[in-house]
Design a protein around this motif. Structure first.
Motif, PDB file in Angstrom:
ATOM      1  N   MET A 174       0.738 -11.659  -6.622  1.00 56.88           N
ATOM      2  CA  MET A 174       0.697 -13.091  -6.881  1.00 56.88           C
ATOM      3  C   MET A 174       1.016 -13.841  -5.590  1.00 56.88           C
ATOM      4  N   ALA A 175       0.189 -14.790  -5.256  1.00 60.59           N
ATOM      5  CA  ALA A 175       0.384 -15.562  -4.029  1.00 60.59           C
ATOM      6  C   ALA A 175       1.517 -16.569  -4.219  1.00 60.59           C
ATOM      7  N   LEU A 176       2.254 -16.783  -3.142  1.00 61.88           N
ATOM      8  CA  LEU A 176       3.338 -17.764  -3.197  1.00 61.88           C
ATOM      9  C   LEU A 176       2.740 -19.156  -3.217  1.00 61.88           C
ATOM     10  N   LYS A 177       3.284 -19.999  -4.062  1.00 60.99           N
ATOM     11  CA  LYS A 177       2.768 -21.357  -4.181  1.00 60.99           C
ATOM     12  C   LYS A 177       3.864 -22.323  -3.749  1.00 60.99           C
ATOM     13  N   GLY A 178       3.644 -22.976  -2.642  1.00 59.09           N
ATOM     14  CA  GLY A 178       4.613 -23.932  -2.129  1.00 59.09           C
ATOM     15  C   GLY A 178       4.623 -25.197  -2.959  1.00 59.09           C
ATOM     16  N   PRO A 179       5.338 -26.197  -2.491  1.00 58.69           N
ATOM     17  CA  PRO A 179       5.445 -27.438  -3.259  1.00 58.69           C
ATOM     18  C   PRO A 179       4.129 -28.203  -3.306  1.00 58.69           C
ATOM     19  N   THR A 180       3.896 -28.847  -4.422  1.00 60.93           N
ATOM     20  CA  THR A 180       2.730 -29.725  -4.548  1.00 60.93           C
ATOM     21  C   THR A 180       3.048 -31.029  -3.822  1.00 60.93           C
ATOM     22  N   GLU A 181       2.044 -31.867  -3.646  1.00 58.10           N
ATOM     23  CA  GLU A 181       2.279 -33.166  -2.992  1.00 58.10           C
ATOM     24  C   GLU A 181       3.282 -33.991  -3.793  1.00 58.10           C
ATOM     25  N   GLU A 182       3.138 -33.947  -5.112  1.00 59.20           N
ATOM     26  CA  GLU A 182       4.057 -34.706  -5.963  1.00 59.20           C
ATOM     27  C   GLU A 182       5.492 -34.183  -5.811  1.00 59.20           C
ATOM     28  N   GLU A 183       5.654 -32.858  -5.775  1.00 57.86           N
ATOM     29  CA  GLU A 183       6.986 -32.274  -5.605  1.00 57.86           C
ATOM     30  C   GLU A 183       7.567 -32.634  -4.236  1.00 57.86           C
ATOM     31  N   MET A 184       6.713 -32.705  -3.223  1.00 60.12           N
ATOM     32  CA  MET A 184       7.213 -33.106  -1.902  1.00 60.12           C
ATOM     33  C   MET A 184       7.733 -34.540  -1.944  1.00 60.12           C
ATOM     34  N   ARG A 185       6.979 -35.402  -2.628  1.00 55.95           N
ATOM     35  CA  ARG A 185       7.369 -36.817  -2.718  1.00 55.95           C
ATOM     36  C   ARG A 185       8.594 -37.024  -3.592  1.00 55.95           C
ATOM     37  N   THR A 186       8.617 -36.368  -4.744  1.00 60.35           N
ATOM     38  CA  THR A 186       9.661 -36.664  -5.724  1.00 60.35           C
ATOM     39  C   THR A 186      10.898 -35.786  -5.615  1.00 60.35           C
ATOM     40  N   ILE A 187      10.790 -34.640  -4.938  1.00 55.68           N
ATOM     41  CA  ILE A 187      11.935 -33.730  -4.862  1.00 55.68           C
ATOM     42  C   ILE A 187      12.415 -33.539  -3.431  1.00 55.68           C
ATOM     43  N   LEU A 188      11.504 -33.129  -2.546  1.00 52.31           N
ATOM     44  CA  LEU A 188      11.918 -32.778  -1.179  1.00 52.31           C
ATOM     45  C   LEU A 188      12.331 -33.987  -0.352  1.00 52.31           C
ATOM     46  N   MET A 189      11.533 -35.038  -0.387  1.00 53.19           N
ATOM     47  CA  MET A 189      11.858 -36.212   0.442  1.00 53.19           C
ATOM     48  C   MET A 189      13.198 -36.840   0.032  1.00 53.19           C
ATOM     49  N   PRO A 190      13.426 -37.097  -1.266  1.00 52.64           N
ATOM     50  CA  PRO A 190      14.734 -37.653  -1.638  1.00 52.64           C
ATOM     51  C   PRO A 190      15.893 -36.715  -1.285  1.00 52.64           C
ATOM     52  N   LEU A 191      15.640 -35.432  -1.346  1.00 48.38           N
ATOM     53  CA  LEU A 191      16.679 -34.463  -1.001  1.00 48.38           C
ATOM     54  C   LEU A 191      17.042 -34.569   0.475  1.00 48.38           C
ATOM     55  N   MET A 192      16.037 -34.694   1.330  1.00 45.02           N
ATOM     56  CA  MET A 192      16.306 -34.846   2.765  1.00 45.02           C
ATOM     57  C   MET A 192      17.023 -36.164   3.043  1.00 45.02           C
ATOM     58  N   LEU A 193      16.620 -37.209   2.328  1.00 44.20           N
ATOM     59  CA  LEU A 193      17.261 -38.507   2.518  1.00 44.20           C
ATOM     60  C   LEU A 193      18.717 -38.501   2.038  1.00 44.20           C
ATOM     61  N   SER A 194      19.040 -37.586   1.145  1.00 44.47           N
ATOM     62  CA  SER A 194      20.409 -37.506   0.621  1.00 44.47           C
ATOM     63  C   SER A 194      21.327 -36.698   1.539  1.00 44.47           C
ATOM     64  N   GLY A 195      20.758 -36.162   2.627  1.00 38.04           N
ATOM     65  CA  GLY A 195      21.581 -35.430   3.579  1.00 38.04           C
ATOM     66  C   GLY A 195      21.417 -33.929   3.527  1.00 38.04           C
ATOM     67  N   ALA A 196      20.569 -33.439   2.653  1.00 37.46           N
ATOM     68  CA  ALA A 196      20.318 -31.997   2.609  1.00 37.46           C
ATOM     69  C   ALA A 196      19.520 -31.603   3.847  1.00 37.46           C
ATOM     70  N   ARG A 197      19.720 -30.370   4.287  1.00 37.76           N
ATOM     71  CA  ARG A 197      19.048 -29.891   5.493  1.00 37.76           C
ATOM     72  C   ARG A 197      17.999 -28.857   5.101  1.00 37.76           C
ATOM     73  N   MET A 198      16.740 -29.092   5.529  1.00 45.66           N
ATOM     74  CA  MET A 198      15.685 -28.123   5.283  1.00 45.66           C
ATOM     75  C   MET A 198      15.845 -26.981   6.281  1.00 45.66           C
ATOM     76  N   LEU A 199      15.847 -25.764   5.762  1.00 46.08           N
ATOM     77  CA  LEU A 199      16.026 -24.592   6.617  1.00 46.08           C
ATOM     78  C   LEU A 199      14.676 -24.047   7.060  1.00 46.08           C
ATOM     79  N   ASP A 200      14.719 -23.137   8.023  1.00 46.66           N
ATOM     80  CA  ASP A 200      13.478 -22.521   8.491  1.00 46.66           C
ATOM     81  C   ASP A 200      13.168 -21.252   7.699  1.00 46.66           C
ATOM     82  N   LYS A 201      13.781 -21.118   6.546  1.00 46.82           N
ATOM     83  CA  LYS A 201      13.523 -19.987   5.655  1.00 46.82           C
ATOM     84  C   LYS A 201      12.828 -20.510   4.412  1.00 46.82           C
ATOM     85  N   HIS A 202      12.086 -19.602   3.778  1.00 44.65           N
ATOM     86  CA  HIS A 202      11.336 -20.003   2.589  1.00 44.65           C
ATOM     87  C   HIS A 202      11.759 -19.177   1.379  1.00 44.65           C
TER      88      HIS A 202
END
Length: 109
Positions: free
Chosen positions: A1-29
Motif C-alpha cells: 500500500m502506497a503512503l498517502k500524505g496530507p490532502t490539500e484540505e488537511e494541509m489547510r485545516t490541520i497542518l497550517m494551524p498547527l504550525m501557527l500554534s508553535g508546533a515544529r514540523m520535523l524532517d521525518k515522516h
C-alpha cells in the motif's frame, strides 16, 4: 500500500494551524501515512493519522448508531407469526454480529 500524505484540505485545516500554534514540523515522516511528523511540547506525533482516526471513529459511530436503531426497531416490532419471528431474530442476530465487528475494529486497528 502506497503512503498517502496530507490532502490539500488537511494541509489547510490541520497542518497550517498547527504550525501557527508553535508546533515544529520535523524532517521525518509518518511510517503509516507519509505525512510530516510534528513536535509540540516535547511530543512527536502525526496530526494526519490522528485526524483520520478520529474521522473513522466518527463514521463508525454513525454506522453503529444506525445498526442500534434498526435492532431496536426490530425488537419493538416482533411479529406473532413464527416464520416472520424467525426472520426477525435472524436479522437481529446479524446486526449484533456486525455491531461486535465494528466494536472490535474501533478498539484496535
Amino acid at each position: 500500500m502506497a503512503l498517502k500524505g496530507p490532502t490539500e484540505e488537511e494541509m489547510r485545516t490541520i497542518l497550517m494551524p498547527l504550525m501557527l500554534s508553535g508546533a515544529r514540523m520535523l524532517d521525518k515522516h509518518c511510517p503509516k501515512c507519509g505525512s510530516p511528523l510534528f513536535e509540540k511540547d516535547g511530543r512527536v506525533f502525526c496530526p494526519i493519522c490522528g485526524h483520520r482516526k478520529k474521522q473513522r471513529g466518527a463514521e463508525m459511530k454513525g454506522v453503529e448508531e444506525r445498526l442500534m436503531e434498526k435492532l431496536n426497531e426490530l425488537a419493538n416490532s416482533l411479529p406473532d407469526d413464527i416464520d416472520e419471528l424467525e426472520k426477525h431474530l435472524r436479522a437481529m442476530e446479524k446486526i449484533i454480529e456486525l455491531l461486535e465487528r465494528y466494536r472490535k475494529l474501533e478498539g484496535g486497528e
